[in-house]
Write an enzyme that holds these catalytic residues in place. Structure first.
Site, PDB file in Angstrom:
ATOM      1  N   GLY A  18      -5.277  -0.455 -75.526  1.00 37.47           N
ATOM      2  CA  GLY A  18      -5.397   0.966 -75.220  1.00 37.47           C
ATOM      3  C   GLY A  18      -4.447   1.465 -74.149  1.00 37.47           C
ATOM      4  O   GLY A  18      -4.591   2.583 -73.654  1.00 37.47           O
ATOM      5  N   ASP A  40       7.160  -1.846 -75.925  1.00 38.86           N
ATOM      6  CA  ASP A  40       7.392  -1.534 -77.342  1.00 38.86           C
ATOM      7  C   ASP A  40       8.678  -0.740 -77.522  1.00 38.86           C
ATOM      8  O   ASP A  40       9.448  -0.984 -78.453  1.00 38.86           O
ATOM      9  CB  ASP A  40       6.211  -0.760 -77.937  1.00 38.86           C
ATOM     10  CG  ASP A  40       4.981  -1.629 -78.138  1.00 38.86           C
ATOM     11  OD1 ASP A  40       5.092  -2.869 -78.102  1.00 38.86           O
ATOM     12  OD2 ASP A  40       3.890  -1.053 -78.348  1.00 38.86           O
TER      13      ASP A  40
END
Length: 179
Positions: A18, A40
């Site tokens: 999260g 990412d």
């Protein structure tokens, strides 16, 4: 009233814990604009050949992640660049996965030397994270379970939030309260 001195917020947690949702909420609730960078986006910025090379980053079919020397060199340069932005006056939120646990935190501590950093652990029950991983569909199955605990080994936090039953907005407000 006191001045905000925190210059960097580093969120560490396993895949699908999260972190990215918390980052978006932090940007909305913090009183001034903060830049956000995540591992990412670093991986997405690298050439596709990095995912087909022993020197790059490899995602195993069981969700394991291995990084090689070329990845580490690019990641180090990226980290130094982020630290330079902070030193130039931009507050930054980092969304990372400390695959090396405490050793990963130490790498950030070196580049952030002299800066005021808030270290945040983002935890989530591995079964819940695995369900989120399945629902996302953009992760190798097994990453969430494989990373849920290992990313926290040897890491020292200023605050820990758990997204298992706590909404990301609530977690962001808890973190913002410590900034």
């Amino acid at each position: 009233m006191y001045a905000v001195t925190t210059q960097v917020i580093v969120l560490n947690g396993g895949s699908s814990a999260g972190k990215s949702s918390i980052v978006r909420h932090l940007q909305a609730v913090l009183p001034r604009p903060w830049l956000a960078f995540g591992v990412d986006s670093l991986i997405e910025a690298m050439p596709a050949s990095m995912q087909a090379s022993d020197g790059g980053i490899e995602f195993a079919s069981d969700g394991g992640v291995d990084v090689g020397p070329e990845f580490m060199a690019l990641q180090s340069a990226w980290m130094e660049g982020i630290a330079a932005m902070v030193r130039a006056g931009a507050p930054v939120i980092i969304d990372d996965v400390f695959l090396g646990g405490g050793a990963s935190q130490q790498r950030w501590q070196r580049v952030f030397g002299g800066l005021d950093v808030l270290w945040v652990g983002v935890k989530c029950d591995s079964a819940i994270a695995a369900e989120r991983e399945r629902a996302r569909g953009d992760r190798v199955p097994g990453m969430a379970v494989g990373q849920a605990e290992v990313v926290h080994k040897g890491v020292v936090y200023d605050v820990v939030v758990d997204t298992t039953q706590t909404e990301s907005l609530v977690c962001a407000k808890i973190i913002a309260g410590r900034v």
